[in-house]
Write an enzyme that holds these catalytic residues in place. Structure first.
Site, mmCIF file in Angstrom:
data_model
loop_
_atom_site.group_PDB
_atom_site.id
_atom_site.type_symbol
_atom_site.label_atom_id
_atom_site.label_comp_id
_atom_site.label_asym_id
_atom_site.label_seq_id
_atom_site.Cartn_x
_atom_site.Cartn_y
_atom_site.Cartn_z
ATOM 1 N N ASP A 42 0.856 -1.183 0.000
ATOM 2 C CA ASP A 42 0.000 0.000 0.000
ATOM 3 C C ASP A 42 0.892 1.233 0.000
ATOM 4 O O ASP A 42 1.433 1.624 1.034
ATOM 5 C CB ASP A 42 -0.908 0.013 1.243
ATOM 6 C CG ASP A 42 -2.022 -1.027 1.163
ATOM 7 O OD1 ASP A 42 -1.795 -2.105 0.571
ATOM 8 O OD2 ASP A 42 -3.108 -0.772 1.716
ATOM 9 N N LYS A 65 -6.773 3.585 -3.859
ATOM 10 C CA LYS A 65 -7.186 3.606 -2.453
ATOM 11 C C LYS A 65 -7.334 5.046 -2.011
ATOM 12 O O LYS A 65 -6.505 5.900 -2.359
ATOM 13 C CB LYS A 65 -6.121 2.868 -1.629
ATOM 14 C CG LYS A 65 -6.325 2.908 -0.131
ATOM 15 C CD LYS A 65 -5.252 2.037 0.568
ATOM 16 C CE LYS A 65 -5.278 2.244 2.075
ATOM 17 N NZ LYS A 65 -4.198 1.493 2.759
ATOM 18 N N LYS A 94 -10.139 0.564 -2.887
ATOM 19 C CA LYS A 94 -10.074 0.376 -1.447
ATOM 20 C C LYS A 94 -10.331 1.697 -0.730
ATOM 21 O O LYS A 94 -9.456 2.553 -0.678
ATOM 22 C CB LYS A 94 -8.707 -0.179 -1.038
ATOM 23 C CG LYS A 94 -8.560 -0.360 0.488
ATOM 24 C CD LYS A 94 -7.196 -0.934 0.863
ATOM 25 C CE LYS A 94 -7.008 -0.944 2.383
ATOM 26 N NZ LYS A 94 -5.651 -1.402 2.774
#
Lengths: 309, 322, 477
Positions: free
Chosen positions: B159, B222, B258
């Site tokens: 991430d 995300k 996300k």
């Protein structure tokens, strides 16, 4: 008889005013206009004044076409500009005050003093409406505080082509009182002049033509009201009709015809005594031929909710 | 979880020229349709009024559990804390073995090895933040080293955060190149690209960042780190969902989404799933393509599951603290 | 293909509303039978179930109701504005208290989704009464003279598409200005107006101030023609509006008409596409398209037409048609078999004239009146589906090349109620909005309503405005 009296005066040929031009009636017809029964002085009562054109249905149709053509430019002009043009009309009328005083005296059978007062009031009425052009939207519009993130503004707009059945009695002041508010807001007008007193209206056209009023914004038809007005009331490209100069029976007939395309209708005064044209005109005639357009737009936010900047 | 192929670094051939120069990239990103914030938020709110009951709710709760990247990203994180989180990830509700596992456990790189050990053989993925999370303020070499350390420690998923400063300054190609470099460093690990939407501030920026991230090779886009005032919202997630939908339509490449941070209740999670369902559709209703970055959300989902099963409302003493 | 995430039924409870087996006319504060004893049935369009049997007003009942309103006018108009306002505030509050009940009732009687009655109709109804309640003691500041006076008895005829909201639009300003009213709801949706009568009772409104006459067109015609009616307000079809305009010609009755439309929703190539698609969908499929201001013509710039249409079709695929009481239903039932027949006929004409028909994939229930969201592409200005008001969930798609062409096409209709414009370019919004001949222009949004915002049409969409300060003008002299 003096030397001067021996001169034969030059008469004016009165014509229609359509699309900024002065045509005769396509029908070739005229009708005799005489001085009012009560017209005083040596001029004499019932005296022949002129042969006015007797407009036909086709003249009415041409006038509507001319008015429609003028709407975009006139309604698109700045309100300031329209105010200047209307003020210019007042100036030109002022310059020809003597002429109109005589014409109104003949038409309405008034004394010279009373006729002059009518002309003065008509001039002042142009000034009144000249001042309204760039204020009416502020008075008739609104910023609406809706319950949501939207900018919401209501603004008046001209309705388009307005047919005006001019008052039958008050040939100049009455006419100006109904015409000026129609065009002040950006409409174009087709005027049916007072049937028996059309000359001040036809002469007013000369002032309009020389006052920067674009051709087609005002069109003046003389003739038989009962012949011309129904054509206008039924015309599908006319947006509104002012019935001020129609009698009760004609007014009803015109209102029924106007329903075919849902024209905005301004009825004649319910008062049988007619309208007092010297009273404060208010804003009723200005707003009668306005549409209210309301525009919404999201206002949103500067950034996503709660973001730092 | 079967390993699925990762996205290529850089755009598909059909869009190759848009990243050819800073100018080309800017023109492309600024040529994307604008976002009207009021309309966007109204749409997100309207979808939030869907009433999800009985069988639909049961499906949504289980799906939401399976989509969680169970996250701890605190300075105070310890191996013990991470191990207990991993235990919970494997068996979210010890009283109900039908409860699905979560998708992943998300930790800092230095605890990735702990997580990998605790999750071995479970199918739960190890996700590690990297690239100088959460601010992203470090040299590219540092970011790449951070990434490699996480991978070396056993991370299945990376991430990363974008350089918001560069993005806001309009240096899109620089942001693109950084993502691309991390993409290459990440190898077979799936790459989630965090925009920190709260710092990008406008929805137009969020849409541009979404496309930028996808062009550079993101497997997921995300919303946020969870470390700023505004994290995932239905509206900003809706922008991401529209972007992945449109990107697949344009390129054939599917990218996951996300939302992270601020999603704490089952009710909220279900609203996000409604967004997915009615924006991107069936193909994203799977934890390979949609994740929740969350921690406390899991317990609320578990309590709601218990309520559905037993008919009574549950309480916090009937789920585990992590 | 079955969806992964199927929403289970989520019906709103019917038990919050108690519909009596029969209702009378509401005249002079009392429920009463029709003079000739006639009744009619109100049917739930989603199920064809008979909801109640309702007294059907005739000419004699119109006489009675107008007489009651006339008697009530003196005392009502003599009340201080502040006191009149307090009655309206009471009504607004009671509507809020009973809003769920009224929402369910409206959904049953009209067929529209509970999501809309709950989230749009009822909040707007209460807000409308709140808004005009506050005007009652401030009329001298509204710009219609320092001491404006009420007109007298208002005869009001409303349609079935927003039964209670149209009632609010009519009654709230009339009462605030000191008029009394006789209102005729539509024959397919009389129930919420009769519940409103009960709200008037709860609010202690003096007898005769509000009279409700359920009935058909004959009752409406009698009301409009009644010599003791001072003001006529009508919302409905343009054809009936013209009849009314003829009926009141030559009288002193004041008239406002809110009629049909064929709104153009103009989408430029720089539009915020996702929001525009939502606006298009909301513009034509809100209330099954049975909205006078519906954006029933989509004018999309040719350069983005394919992209927008593709998005639109995808989005229409997510619309949920079915039980109006289900909280997840987006598209409810068409209000009546007559309306369904009209929609069907026009849609068939569209096909026959060569436009390409596309229907959203959805199953229609077996009972009730339903029409699937439909769009026509390849439509030109010459097609009937581009000219006539369909009043159903049918969108006609036309393309344009330049802003001037868009405006020309948008204005090329006898109607002029609403229009939409979608572009991110501010100056274009203003230029286009300026030239659209429509009473409401929604820019980068659509179908937004608010009691403070004037609503009404140009041209054959009627005249007069409802809502806002402007809405007072129709009820004052």
């Amino acid at each position: 008889m003096s030397q001067a009296d021996a001169r034969l005066s030059v008469l004016k040929t009165y014509k229609l005013y359509v699309g900024g031009k002065f045509p005769r009636s396509e029908s070739g017809r005229v009708y005799e206009v005489t001085a009012a029964k009560s017209a005083g002085g040596a001029a004499g009562r019932g005296r022949w004044l002129a042969n006015a054109p007797r407009a036909s249905r086709k003249d009415a149709r041409d006038a509507v076409a001319a008015a429609r053509k003028a709407v975009a430019g006139w309604s698109g002009a700045t309100a300031y500009n329209r105010g200047q043009v209307l003020y210019r009309v007042a100036e030109m009328l002022q310059g020809r005050r003597e002429q109109y005083t005589a014409e109104v005296a003949d038409a309405e059978g008034l004394s010279k003093a009373k006729s002059a007062a009518q002309v003065d009031a008509a001039i002042d009425r142009w000034v009144w409406y000249a001042g309204w052009t760039d204020k009416v939207a502020q008075v008739a519009g609104a910023g609406n505080p809706v319950a949501g993130p939207y900018f919401n503004l209501s603004a008046p707009e001209p309705t388009g082509v307005v047919a005006v059945v001019a008052p039958q009695e008050s040939a100049l002041l009455g006419l100006v009182s109904v015409l000026a508010p129609v065009i002040a807001t950006g409409n174009a007008a087709v005027v049916v002049a007072a049937e028996e007193r059309p000359l001040p209206a036809l002469s007013l056209a000369e002032v309009l033509a020389t006052s920067d009023v674009p051709g087609g914004v005002v069109n003046v038809l003389s003739g038989r009201t009962a012949e011309i007005a129904p054509t206008l009331a039924a015309h599908q490209d006319v947006n509104a009709i002012d019935l001020t100069g129609a009698d009760a029976e004609l007014a009803r007939e015109l209102e029924v015809a106007a329903a075919d395309n849902l024209k905005r209708v301004l009825r004649p005064s319910a008062d049988p005594g007619g309208t007092d044209w010297t009273a404060d005109p208010g804003t009723g005639r200005l707003t009668a031929f306005l549409e209210t357009k309301t525009v919404w737009h999201p206002t949103g936010s500067l950034g996503v909710a709660g973001s730092a900047y | 979880m079967p390993r699925i192929p990762t996205a290529a670094a850089g755009p598909p051939a059909s869009l190759a020229d848009v990243t050819a120069s800073d100018g080309a990239l800017r023109r492309f990103l600024h040529g994307l349709p604008g976002v009207d914030p009021v309309g966007l938020e109204a749409r997100a709110a309207a979808l939030g009024t869907r009433s999800i009951k009985t069988t639909a709710k049961a499906y949504a709760l289980d799906l939401a559990v399976s989509m969680i990247d169970l996250t701890t990203l605190e300075g105070a994180d310890t191996p013990g804390k991470v191990r207990s989180l991993c235990a919970k990830a494997r068996t979210p509700d010890p009283t109900d073995r039908t409860t699905p596992q979560v998708a992943a456990v998300c930790v800092y790189p230095d605890l990735a090895a702990t997580a990998a050990g605790a999750l071995a053989g479970s199918g739960v993925q190890v996700a590690s933040v990297a690239t100088a999370f959460p601010s992203g303020r470090a040299a590219l070499e540092v970011k790449l080293a951070d990434t490699r350390a996480a991978l070396a420690a056993g991370a299945d998923e990376i991430d990363m955060v974008i350089d918001r400063g560069a993005f806001l300054a309009g240096r899109y190609l620089e942001v693109y190149e950084q993502i691309r470099a991390v993409r290459e460093a990440a190898g077979t690990a799936r790459l989630k690209v965090i925009f920190e939407t709260g710092e990008l501030s406008t929805y137009d920026n969020i849409r541009r960042a979404s496309w930028l991230g996808m062009l550079a090779g993101a497997d997921f886009i995300k919303t946020s780190t969870g470390k700023v005032g505004v994290n995932a919202t239905p509206a900003n997630t809706l922008v991401l969902l529209e972007a992945v939908r449109d990107y697949r339509a344009a390129t054939g490449v599917q990218v996951g989404v996300k939302p992270a941070g601020g999603i704490r209740t089952a009710k909220d999670a279900v609203k996000f799933l409604v967004l997915v369902n009615e924006t991107a559709g069936d193909d994203w209703l799977d934890n390979r393509w949609f994740r929740f970055g969350a921690s406390s959300l899991l317990n609320d989902l578990l309590m709601q599951r218990q309520k559905l099963r037993t008919g009574r409302y549950s309480g916090p003493d009937y789920v585990t603290v992590d | 293909m079955t969806k992964l995430f199927e929403y289970a039924p989520a019906p709103e409870s019917r038990s919050v509303v108690d519909i009596a087996p029969s209702y009378g006319l509401f005249i002079d504060g009392e429920f009463t039978e029709a003079a000739d004893g006639r009744v009619f049935k109100s049917v739930a369009p989603a199920t064809e179930e008979v909801l109640s049997e309702v007294a059907r007003a005739g000419e004699a009942d119109v006489d009675r109701a107008v007489a009651a309103a006339r008697r009530a006018f003196g005392p009502w108009s003599a009340l201080p504005g502040a006191e009149r306002g307090k009655y309206l505030f009471r009504i607004a509050r009671i509507i809020q208290e009973r809003s769920r009940e009224l929402a369910v009732l409206e959904t049953l009687d009209n067929g529209k989704p509970i999501r809309e009655t709950r989230d749009a109709d009822l909040p707007l109804v209460a807000a409308h009464f709140f808004y005009y309640a506050g005007w009652a003691d401030k009329l001298g500041y509204a710009g219609f003279g320092a001491d404006p006076k009420p007109l007298g008895v208002a005869g009001q005829v409303i349609p079935w598409n927003f039964p209670l909201l149209m009632l609010a639009w009519k009654i709230a300003p009339a009462l605030a200005c000191g008029n009394t009213v006789v209102l005729k709801p539509a024959e397919t949706t009389p129930l919420s107006a009769l519940f409103f009568a009960d709200i008037c009772r709860q609010a202690g409104l003096p007898a005769g101030v509000v009279n409700i006459l359920p009935g058909y067109g004959d009752a409406g015609a009698a009301l409009v023609a009644h010599p003791d009616v001072d003001k006529v307000a009508f919302t409905g079809s343009t054809a009936v509006g013209k009849e009314i305009a003829r009926a009141v010609a030559g009288t002193d009755k004041r008239l406002t008409l809110e009629l049909g439309g064929k709104g153009a929703n103009i989408v430029f190539d720089d539009a915020p596409v996702d929001q525009a698609v939502e606006g298009i969908v909301g513009g034509i499929f809100f209330n099954q398209g049975q909205v006078c201001c519906a954006g029933s013509r989509l004018l999309v710039q040719e350069s983005v037409a394919d992209e927008v249409l593709e998005s639109l079709k995808r989005r229409l695929g997510t619309l949920r048609l079915g039980d109006p009481l289900d909280k997840n239903t987006d598209i409810g039932a068409v209000n009546s078999p007559e309306q369904l027949a009209r929609i069907t006929e026009l849609a068939e004409a569209g096909e026959a004239e060569g436009a390409e028909r596309w229907t959203a994939p959805c199953e229609l229930p077996t009972s009730g009146y339903w029409f699937a969201p439909t769009l026509f592409t390849g439509v030109t200005q010459a097609h009937r589906v581009a000219r006539e008001e369909i009043f159903g969930p049918v969108l006609s798609v036309l393309t344009f090349r330049t802003p001037a062409e868009a405006v020309a096409k948008a204005n090329n209709t006898p109607y002029g109620l609403s229009a939409g414009v979608w572009t991110e370019k501010g100056s274009r919004i203003l230029a286009v909005a300026d030239r659209l001949r429509a009473g409401v222009v929604w820019a980068n949004t659509f179908n937004k309503f608010d009691p403070a915002s004037p609503f009404g049409g140009y041209k054959e969409s009627g005249f007069g405005r409802e809502g806002g300060r402007h809405g007072l003008e129709a009820y004052l002299r």
